[in-house]
Design an enzyme around this catalytic site. Sequence first.
Site, PDB file in Angstrom:
ATOM      1  N   ASN A  10       0.869  -1.183   0.000  1.00  0.00           N
ATOM      2  CA  ASN A  10       0.000   0.000   0.000  1.00  0.00           C
ATOM      3  C   ASN A  10       0.901   1.226   0.000  1.00  0.00           C
ATOM      4  O   ASN A  10       1.488   1.564   1.022  1.00  0.00           O
ATOM      5  CB  ASN A  10      -0.887  -0.026   1.254  1.00  0.00           C
ATOM      6  CG  ASN A  10      -1.732   1.231   1.397  1.00  0.00           C
ATOM      7  OD1 ASN A  10      -1.846   2.028   0.460  1.00  0.00           O
ATOM      8  ND2 ASN A  10      -2.319   1.413   2.564  1.00  0.00           N
ATOM      9  N   TRP A  11       0.991   1.866  -1.155  1.00  0.00           N
ATOM     10  CA  TRP A  11       1.884   3.038  -1.257  1.00  0.00           C
ATOM     11  C   TRP A  11       1.257   4.294  -0.657  1.00  0.00           C
ATOM     12  O   TRP A  11       1.924   5.325  -0.555  1.00  0.00           O
ATOM     13  CB  TRP A  11       2.247   3.287  -2.731  1.00  0.00           C
ATOM     14  CG  TRP A  11       3.314   2.380  -3.261  1.00  0.00           C
ATOM     15  CD1 TRP A  11       3.783   1.224  -2.694  1.00  0.00           C
ATOM     16  CD2 TRP A  11       4.088   2.557  -4.467  1.00  0.00           C
ATOM     17  NE1 TRP A  11       4.775   0.669  -3.463  1.00  0.00           N
ATOM     18  CE2 TRP A  11       4.986   1.470  -4.564  1.00  0.00           C
ATOM     19  CE3 TRP A  11       4.100   3.517  -5.483  1.00  0.00           C
ATOM     20  CZ2 TRP A  11       5.892   1.333  -5.619  1.00  0.00           C
ATOM     21  CZ3 TRP A  11       5.002   3.372  -6.541  1.00  0.00           C
ATOM     22  CH2 TRP A  11       5.885   2.299  -6.601  1.00  0.00           C
ATOM     23  N   LYS A  12      -0.023   4.218  -0.316  1.00  0.00           N
ATOM     24  CA  LYS A  12      -0.736   5.383   0.236  1.00  0.00           C
ATOM     25  C   LYS A  12      -0.530   6.593  -0.685  1.00  0.00           C
ATOM     26  O   LYS A  12      -0.563   6.449  -1.899  1.00  0.00           O
ATOM     27  CB  LYS A  12      -0.265   5.666   1.660  1.00  0.00           C
ATOM     28  CG  LYS A  12      -0.297   4.421   2.542  1.00  0.00           C
ATOM     29  CD  LYS A  12      -0.115   4.718   3.999  1.00  0.00           C
ATOM     30  CE  LYS A  12      -0.004   3.424   4.776  1.00  0.00           C
ATOM     31  NZ  LYS A  12      -0.095   3.598   6.206  1.00  0.00           N
ATOM     32  N   HIS A  92      -9.561   0.812   4.704  1.00  0.00           N
ATOM     33  CA  HIS A  92      -8.314   1.031   5.443  1.00  0.00           C
ATOM     34  C   HIS A  92      -8.615   1.967   6.618  1.00  0.00           C
ATOM     35  O   HIS A  92      -9.443   2.881   6.488  1.00  0.00           O
ATOM     36  CB  HIS A  92      -7.257   1.647   4.520  1.00  0.00           C
ATOM     37  CG  HIS A  92      -5.892   1.667   5.123  1.00  0.00           C
ATOM     38  ND1 HIS A  92      -5.513   2.594   6.063  1.00  0.00           N
ATOM     39  CD2 HIS A  92      -4.810   0.864   4.933  1.00  0.00           C
ATOM     40  CE1 HIS A  92      -4.259   2.355   6.427  1.00  0.00           C
ATOM     41  NE2 HIS A  92      -3.817   1.311   5.752  1.00  0.00           N
ATOM     42  N   GLU A  94      -7.124   4.403   7.757  1.00  0.00           N
ATOM     43  CA  GLU A  94      -6.930   5.832   7.466  1.00  0.00           C
ATOM     44  C   GLU A  94      -8.153   6.410   6.759  1.00  0.00           C
ATOM     45  O   GLU A  94      -8.516   7.564   6.973  1.00  0.00           O
ATOM     46  CB  GLU A  94      -5.641   6.017   6.644  1.00  0.00           C
ATOM     47  CG  GLU A  94      -4.409   5.813   7.522  1.00  0.00           C
ATOM     48  CD  GLU A  94      -3.160   5.391   6.786  1.00  0.00           C
ATOM     49  OE1 GLU A  94      -3.107   5.477   5.548  1.00  0.00           O
ATOM     50  OE2 GLU A  94      -2.205   4.948   7.465  1.00  0.00           O
ATOM     51  N   GLU A 162      -5.428  -5.236  10.405  1.00  0.00           N
ATOM     52  CA  GLU A 162      -4.458  -4.176  10.627  1.00  0.00           C
ATOM     53  C   GLU A 162      -4.779  -3.425  11.921  1.00  0.00           C
ATOM     54  O   GLU A 162      -5.647  -2.522  11.916  1.00  0.00           O
ATOM     55  CB  GLU A 162      -4.491  -3.180   9.463  1.00  0.00           C
ATOM     56  CG  GLU A 162      -4.109  -3.781   8.132  1.00  0.00           C
ATOM     57  CD  GLU A 162      -3.475  -2.746   7.214  1.00  0.00           C
ATOM     58  OE1 GLU A 162      -2.385  -3.015   6.699  1.00  0.00           O
ATOM     59  OE2 GLU A 162      -4.056  -1.660   7.032  1.00  0.00           O
ATOM     60  N   GLY A 168       2.367   2.009  10.748  1.00  0.00           N
ATOM     61  CA  GLY A 168       3.342   3.094  10.629  1.00  0.00           C
ATOM     62  C   GLY A 168       4.028   3.469  11.932  1.00  0.00           C
ATOM     63  O   GLY A 168       4.673   4.516  12.012  1.00  0.00           O
ATOM     64  N   SER A 206       3.344  -2.383  10.331  1.00  0.00           N
ATOM     65  CA  SER A 206       4.781  -2.394  10.608  1.00  0.00           C
ATOM     66  C   SER A 206       5.466  -3.720  10.252  1.00  0.00           C
ATOM     67  O   SER A 206       6.385  -4.158  10.938  1.00  0.00           O
ATOM     68  CB  SER A 206       5.052  -2.017  12.069  1.00  0.00           C
ATOM     69  OG  SER A 206       4.622  -0.689  12.331  1.00  0.00           O
ATOM     70  N   GLY A 227       2.771  -1.249   4.259  1.00  0.00           N
ATOM     71  CA  GLY A 227       2.795   0.162   3.905  1.00  0.00           C
ATOM     72  C   GLY A 227       4.204   0.624   3.598  1.00  0.00           C
ATOM     73  O   GLY A 227       4.736   0.429   2.502  1.00  0.00           O
ATOM     74  N   GLY A 228       4.843   1.229   4.586  1.00  0.00           N
ATOM     75  CA  GLY A 228       6.151   1.853   4.393  1.00  0.00           C
ATOM     76  C   GLY A 228       7.185   0.957   3.726  1.00  0.00           C
ATOM     77  O   GLY A 228       7.937   1.412   2.850  1.00  0.00           O
TER      78      GLY A 228
HETATM   79  C1  PEP Z   1      -0.818   0.064   6.022  1.00  0.00           C
HETATM   80  O1  PEP Z   1      -1.000   1.257   5.980  1.00  0.00           O
HETATM   81  O2  PEP Z   1      -1.626  -0.686   5.460  1.00  0.00           O
HETATM   82  C2  PEP Z   1       0.350  -0.443   6.735  1.00  0.00           C
HETATM   83  C3  PEP Z   1       0.329  -1.681   7.125  1.00  0.00           C
HETATM   84  O3  PEP Z   1       1.383   0.445   6.948  1.00  0.00           O
HETATM   85  P1  PEP Z   1       2.829   0.101   7.584  1.00  0.00           P
HETATM   86  O4  PEP Z   1       3.300  -1.191   6.989  1.00  0.00           O
HETATM   87  O5  PEP Z   1       3.687   1.259   7.205  1.00  0.00           O
HETATM   88  O6  PEP Z   1       2.620  -0.023   9.071  1.00  0.00           O
END
Ligand code: PEP
Length: 246
Positions: A10-12, A92, A94, A162, A168, A206, A227-228
Amino acid sequence: MAPRKIAAGNWKMNGDLAALAQLDALAGAVDGRCQVVICPPALLIHPMSSKSVPGIEVGGQDCHAKASGANTGDLAAAQLRDAGATHVILGHSERRADHGETDADVSAKAVAAHQAGLVTIICVGETEGQRDGGDTLQVISQQLAGSVPDCATAENTVIAYEPVWAIGTGRTPTDDQIAEVHARIRADLSKRFADGADMALLYGGSVKAANAAQIFAIADVNGALVGGASLKAEDFAPIIAALAAA
Ligand code: PEP
């Protein structure tokens, strides 16, 4: 059929056309032993899918519940499909927090996505306060019941657990905490859907190279939503490799 293994990125709201070079760097890490999906910002879906990197599928990060209309700034599921997406992330945390999306909204979007031929990656997860209050399993069951539509199948639906407090932050639940929630999700899905035992369940929050293999060894974890660590091939490739080997 056993649940398929999926590494989803997920590049957001990160990345630009130059970032598509990450796919070339990632190509060598993709060997078909697990599915790989990258969900970039919507503007990058078409250029990313046009690169046609073997083994890498492309997804959206949201879609509207309607097929078309006066919805400025929104995207219909069929438009994502037309641009080359095969998947879409829905619900998600967010979007639930920043855009007030409810379980009913997520379910309606999922119906539209399925009608357009997209696989939905439906997210659920508790806040830190809900976990501290002992409400995690109840929250997860409620979100699942409300967010996953009746038309869901193991083919068209993937669930991502999640925990909001793990996204994050560099913090992850214990193995037992992940196992407990995934067992609940599996039980709920198996009770409701004939093929609920075959739906892929992803953990997200994470995930990185250093913890991926340990997380993928947990029962009922069939992959990750990342994500990251999905932004750079050098970070995502070892996660894909860990899943392929799991
Ligand atoms: C996400 O936003 O779906 C996510 C899992 O982010 P991260 O891996 O950066 O915690």
